[in-house]
Scaffold this motif. Sequence first.
Motif, PDB file in Angstrom:
ATOM      1  N   ALA A  68       0.753  -1.105  -0.127  1.00  0.00           N
ATOM      2  CA  ALA A  68       0.047   0.023   0.029  1.00  0.00           C
ATOM      3  C   ALA A  68       1.041   1.377   0.056  1.00  0.00           C
ATOM      4  O   ALA A  68       0.568   2.333  -0.844  1.00  0.00           O
ATOM      5  CB  ALA A  68      -0.951   0.020   1.391  1.00  0.00           C
ATOM      6  N   ALA A  72       1.050   4.204  -2.784  1.00  0.00           N
ATOM      7  CA  ALA A  72       0.691   5.413  -2.421  1.00  0.00           C
ATOM      8  C   ALA A  72       1.705   6.265  -3.088  1.00  0.00           C
ATOM      9  O   ALA A  72       1.692   7.368  -3.158  1.00  0.00           O
ATOM     10  CB  ALA A  72       0.606   5.600  -1.126  1.00  0.00           C
ATOM     11  N   GLN A  96      -8.135  -2.491   4.517  1.00  0.00           N
ATOM     12  CA  GLN A  96      -7.895  -1.098   5.078  1.00  0.00           C
ATOM     13  C   GLN A  96      -6.834  -0.482   4.196  1.00  0.00           C
ATOM     14  O   GLN A  96      -7.045   0.661   3.806  1.00  0.00           O
ATOM     15  CB  GLN A  96      -7.727  -1.068   6.619  1.00  0.00           C
ATOM     16  CG  GLN A  96      -7.032   0.362   6.783  1.00  0.00           C
ATOM     17  CD  GLN A  96      -6.765   0.162   8.413  1.00  0.00           C
ATOM     18  OE1 GLN A  96      -7.703   0.399   9.241  1.00  0.00           O
ATOM     19  NE2 GLN A  96      -5.417   0.477   8.802  1.00  0.00           N
ATOM     20  N   SER A  97      -5.860  -1.082   4.134  1.00  0.00           N
ATOM     21  CA  SER A  97      -4.583  -0.421   3.367  1.00  0.00           C
ATOM     22  C   SER A  97      -4.576  -0.337   1.948  1.00  0.00           C
ATOM     23  O   SER A  97      -3.937   0.568   1.410  1.00  0.00           O
ATOM     24  CB  SER A  97      -3.163  -1.293   3.784  1.00  0.00           C
ATOM     25  OG  SER A  97      -2.951  -1.164   5.047  1.00  0.00           O
ATOM     26  N   TYR A 100      -9.703   0.040   0.478  1.00  0.00           N
ATOM     27  CA  TYR A 100     -10.372   1.251   0.901  1.00  0.00           C
ATOM     28  C   TYR A 100      -9.826   2.335   0.305  1.00  0.00           C
ATOM     29  O   TYR A 100     -10.472   3.105  -0.464  1.00  0.00           O
ATOM     30  CB  TYR A 100     -10.327   1.064   2.498  1.00  0.00           C
ATOM     31  CG  TYR A 100     -10.938   2.431   3.071  1.00  0.00           C
ATOM     32  CD1 TYR A 100     -12.337   3.085   2.516  1.00  0.00           C
ATOM     33  CD2 TYR A 100     -10.451   3.315   4.203  1.00  0.00           C
ATOM     34  CE1 TYR A 100     -12.896   4.252   3.164  1.00  0.00           C
ATOM     35  CE2 TYR A 100     -10.982   4.422   4.781  1.00  0.00           C
ATOM     36  CZ  TYR A 100     -12.208   4.608   4.334  1.00  0.00           C
ATOM     37  OH  TYR A 100     -12.818   6.110   4.959  1.00  0.00           O
ATOM     38  N   PRO A 101      -8.517   2.499   0.378  1.00  0.00           N
ATOM     39  CA  PRO A 101      -7.875   3.835  -0.344  1.00  0.00           C
ATOM     40  C   PRO A 101      -7.781   3.635  -1.973  1.00  0.00           C
ATOM     41  O   PRO A 101      -6.965   4.180  -2.496  1.00  0.00           O
ATOM     42  CB  PRO A 101      -6.298   3.853   0.480  1.00  0.00           C
ATOM     43  CG  PRO A 101      -6.172   2.827   1.141  1.00  0.00           C
ATOM     44  CD  PRO A 101      -7.579   1.865   1.231  1.00  0.00           C
ATOM     45  N   GLU A 102      -8.140   2.431  -2.387  1.00  0.00           N
ATOM     46  CA  GLU A 102      -8.113   2.264  -3.796  1.00  0.00           C
ATOM     47  C   GLU A 102      -6.483   2.108  -4.457  1.00  0.00           C
ATOM     48  O   GLU A 102      -6.553   3.098  -5.484  1.00  0.00           O
ATOM     49  CB  GLU A 102      -8.965   3.106  -4.603  1.00  0.00           C
ATOM     50  CG  GLU A 102     -10.016   2.311  -5.698  1.00  0.00           C
ATOM     51  CD  GLU A 102     -11.064   3.128  -6.061  1.00  0.00           C
ATOM     52  OE1 GLU A 102     -11.185   4.307  -5.679  1.00  0.00           O
ATOM     53  OE2 GLU A 102     -11.334   2.708  -7.429  1.00  0.00           O
ATOM     54  N   LEU A 103      -5.807   1.378  -3.665  1.00  0.00           N
ATOM     55  CA  LEU A 103      -4.339   1.884  -4.286  1.00  0.00           C
ATOM     56  C   LEU A 103      -4.022   0.648  -5.158  1.00  0.00           C
ATOM     57  O   LEU A 103      -4.622  -0.310  -5.331  1.00  0.00           O
ATOM     58  CB  LEU A 103      -3.586   1.602  -2.886  1.00  0.00           C
ATOM     59  CG  LEU A 103      -3.642   2.818  -2.113  1.00  0.00           C
ATOM     60  CD1 LEU A 103      -2.942   2.487  -0.712  1.00  0.00           C
ATOM     61  CD2 LEU A 103      -2.834   4.010  -2.632  1.00  0.00           C
TER      62      LEU A 103
ATOM     63  N   ASP B 109      -8.765   8.957   6.013  1.00  0.00           N
ATOM     64  CA  ASP B 109      -9.219   8.364   4.684  1.00  0.00           C
ATOM     65  C   ASP B 109      -8.467   9.201   3.627  1.00  0.00           C
ATOM     66  O   ASP B 109      -8.574  10.532   3.504  1.00  0.00           O
ATOM     67  CB  ASP B 109     -10.516   8.595   4.358  1.00  0.00           C
ATOM     68  CG  ASP B 109     -11.133   7.980   3.061  1.00  0.00           C
ATOM     69  OD1 ASP B 109     -10.202   7.945   2.151  1.00  0.00           O
ATOM     70  OD2 ASP B 109     -12.262   8.005   2.716  1.00  0.00           O
ATOM     71  N   MET B 110      -7.369   8.511   3.064  1.00  0.00           N
ATOM     72  CA  MET B 110      -6.456   9.268   2.459  1.00  0.00           C
ATOM     73  C   MET B 110      -7.012   9.832   1.268  1.00  0.00           C
ATOM     74  O   MET B 110      -6.694  10.817   0.365  1.00  0.00           O
ATOM     75  CB  MET B 110      -4.885   8.484   2.028  1.00  0.00           C
ATOM     76  CG  MET B 110      -5.518   7.346   1.121  1.00  0.00           C
ATOM     77  SD  MET B 110      -4.082   6.154   0.794  1.00  0.00           S
ATOM     78  CE  MET B 110      -3.098   7.134  -0.567  1.00  0.00           C
ATOM     79  N   ARG B 111      -8.303   9.253   0.877  1.00  0.00           N
ATOM     80  CA  ARG B 111      -8.915   9.590  -0.662  1.00  0.00           C
ATOM     81  C   ARG B 111      -9.754  10.931  -0.356  1.00  0.00           C
ATOM     82  O   ARG B 111     -10.139  11.514  -1.538  1.00  0.00           O
ATOM     83  CB  ARG B 111      -9.541   8.427  -0.968  1.00  0.00           C
ATOM     84  CG  ARG B 111      -8.934   7.222  -1.703  1.00  0.00           C
ATOM     85  CD  ARG B 111      -8.024   7.822  -3.032  1.00  0.00           C
ATOM     86  NE  ARG B 111      -7.441   6.667  -3.642  1.00  0.00           N
ATOM     87  CZ  ARG B 111      -6.267   6.781  -4.304  1.00  0.00           C
ATOM     88  NH1 ARG B 111      -5.824   7.948  -4.549  1.00  0.00           N
ATOM     89  NH2 ARG B 111      -5.632   6.039  -4.732  1.00  0.00           N
ATOM     90  N   SER B 119      -4.647   5.407   4.845  1.00  0.00           N
ATOM     91  CA  SER B 119      -6.073   5.197   5.561  1.00  0.00           C
ATOM     92  C   SER B 119      -5.894   4.291   6.721  1.00  0.00           C
ATOM     93  O   SER B 119      -5.297   3.260   6.362  1.00  0.00           O
ATOM     94  CB  SER B 119      -7.042   4.698   4.563  1.00  0.00           C
ATOM     95  OG  SER B 119      -7.332   5.571   3.357  1.00  0.00           O
ATOM     96  N   GLN B 125      -1.041  -1.233  11.288  1.00  0.00           N
ATOM     97  CA  GLN B 125      -0.651  -1.390   9.808  1.00  0.00           C
ATOM     98  C   GLN B 125       0.134  -0.225   9.475  1.00  0.00           C
ATOM     99  O   GLN B 125       0.808  -0.224   8.382  1.00  0.00           O
ATOM    100  CB  GLN B 125      -2.007  -1.379   8.889  1.00  0.00           C
ATOM    101  CG  GLN B 125      -2.862  -2.650   9.168  1.00  0.00           C
ATOM    102  CD  GLN B 125      -3.936  -2.725   8.323  1.00  0.00           C
ATOM    103  OE1 GLN B 125      -4.114  -2.290   7.245  1.00  0.00           O
ATOM    104  NE2 GLN B 125      -5.140  -3.615   8.864  1.00  0.00           N
TER     105      GLN B 125
END
Lengths: 320, 278
Positions: A68, A72, A96-97, A100-103, B109-111, B119, B125
């Motif tokens: 992730a 990023a 989560q990593s 969710y942030p769509e990486l 939330d980084m987005r 995130s 993590q």
Amino acid sequence: MNYGTWKKESQRTFWARALLELGRERKDIVVLSADLSTSVKTSVFAKEFPERHFNVGIAEQNMMSIAAGLAASGKTVFASTFAAFGTGRVYDQIRQSIAYPELNVKIVTTHAGITVGGDGATHQIVEDIALMRALPNMTVVVPADAPETYLAIKAVADYVGPVYLRMGRADVPTIASVQDDFELGKATVLRDGDDVTLIGTGVMVSRCLVAADELTKEGIDARVLNMSTIKPLDRDALIKAARETGAVVTAEEHSVTVGMGAAVAMDLAENAHVPMKRVGIPDVFGESGDSDELMEKYGLTAENIIEATHDVMRRKGGAL
Amino acid sequence: MPKHSQELIARLEDEALKIRRHLIRMIYQAGSGHPGGSLSATDVIAALYFHVLNVDPKNPSWEDRDRFVLSKGHACPAWYAALAERGFFPIEELDTLRKIGSRLQGHPDMRKTPGVEASTGSEGQGLSVGIGIALAAMLDRRSHRVYVMVGDGENDCGQTWEAAMAASFYKLDNLCAIVDRNLMQLDGPTKHIMSLEPLADKWKAFGWKVLEIDGHNFKEILKAFDKAESVKGKPTVIIARTLKGKGVSFMEGAVGFHGKAPNEEEYEQAMIELGGEP
């Protein structure tokens, strides 16, 4: 019934080749392994690009979150391990990593399903498709054979976003008709037919083709769809096939309760009411054994597909 | 002459106080959130955003920026307040915390939020994510630095130690972790839930340069960040001894304010203590 003269090839070898080529073409490709690089063949990439390969040891959670962080920062990351450890063991890290942030992380796993063989149930994950299918933003790909694996890897590298791509350990029959083309999210018709649609994914696509040939002898003209992208499901192709043939059988090397067949069933329930039957692993864990013996014991043969076809044809009110 | 002037220290103290007032108001208005761990983390976050980090609020995705990852994502009200005060988004937006449609989610939330680099929220993590960012910097031969704040309770997580092992193995001297050692976790004192001592020895054994400081003393905080930057060949962890709920008397050291918003009376009392208007 067997696959006769069909050539069998290793998906892992084709994946390794595609990855190596990507590494040569693109500096943004970074690869992560978790102490299985020789098994999942990321070792091939690592040999040529040691600076862009990180083997994190038996620490899959760390691997997914590192992936992730790399993504990023603009990298296209391939994180690879066995399917059991690349999904269930790290579901929360992926959730989560990555998802969710769509990486831009590609989780490429091998040794999925019961064809793992001797290692037994701990390693034979039959619910990985379900786990990954449940995640928003995740694309799920299950190539049918080695050449399609090569094409799919190239395609997912071009796609920006999280992807789960699964393959097995065993060599799989090469299907001439899927070699030319691969489009993410598109099912392909491998064989035309009007009486029933057999929808296969992964190693079961070849079984569908064998079953279709056998069914011809009974006067049943089966269409075969290769559903190599399970999410997003190619709804248009599915609905079209269901409406045109009036009956659907799905086949997958995965738990029948939560996999591709379940996804198809949900779509059909909402959009096209045709008799359907799912062929796959029942709601049980696997066991040690020879791959082919396990496929037979757990109901994953062409014969099982033929039986299921008879069932849907009966319900359809067709020839049987 | 000391490197860090009294003026700078006073300015950071002032920023920290502003952040504390913001986050108490934000959590009060949201009706939920984590004041205790936000207050303990505030001074280190203030030092990062108002002195240490090389960032550009006008260009949050500038490639050479320093990165900060808040692994203890529940402390994000402090992060959001610092980002807003630094100019990443309007200060008025802070009052939308945890409300529907807001860019300020209950956990980072980084987005959605400008300046948020990862995130987080499910513990353990963030340090791994920081490693990924640090490795990318290394591959691209960029000189920016990566800072990851880890909660005290996150020292329980296996993944934190997977990451600790990997960071030193990869010799990531561009990576600096800060443990917000407030001695508490949700269920109570860390020493009763899952004892961490000798914590510094653990990090040392995992190959890190370890600095132990008072996490509410700006002189010590700034000195530690300077030191961390000068360490070569290994990552640095700053174990910042802090007080959960720091700055609000009845929240200090109180387990009850890990994840609970103040009521109206508590809110007014807290704001008075922080020198603000309720």
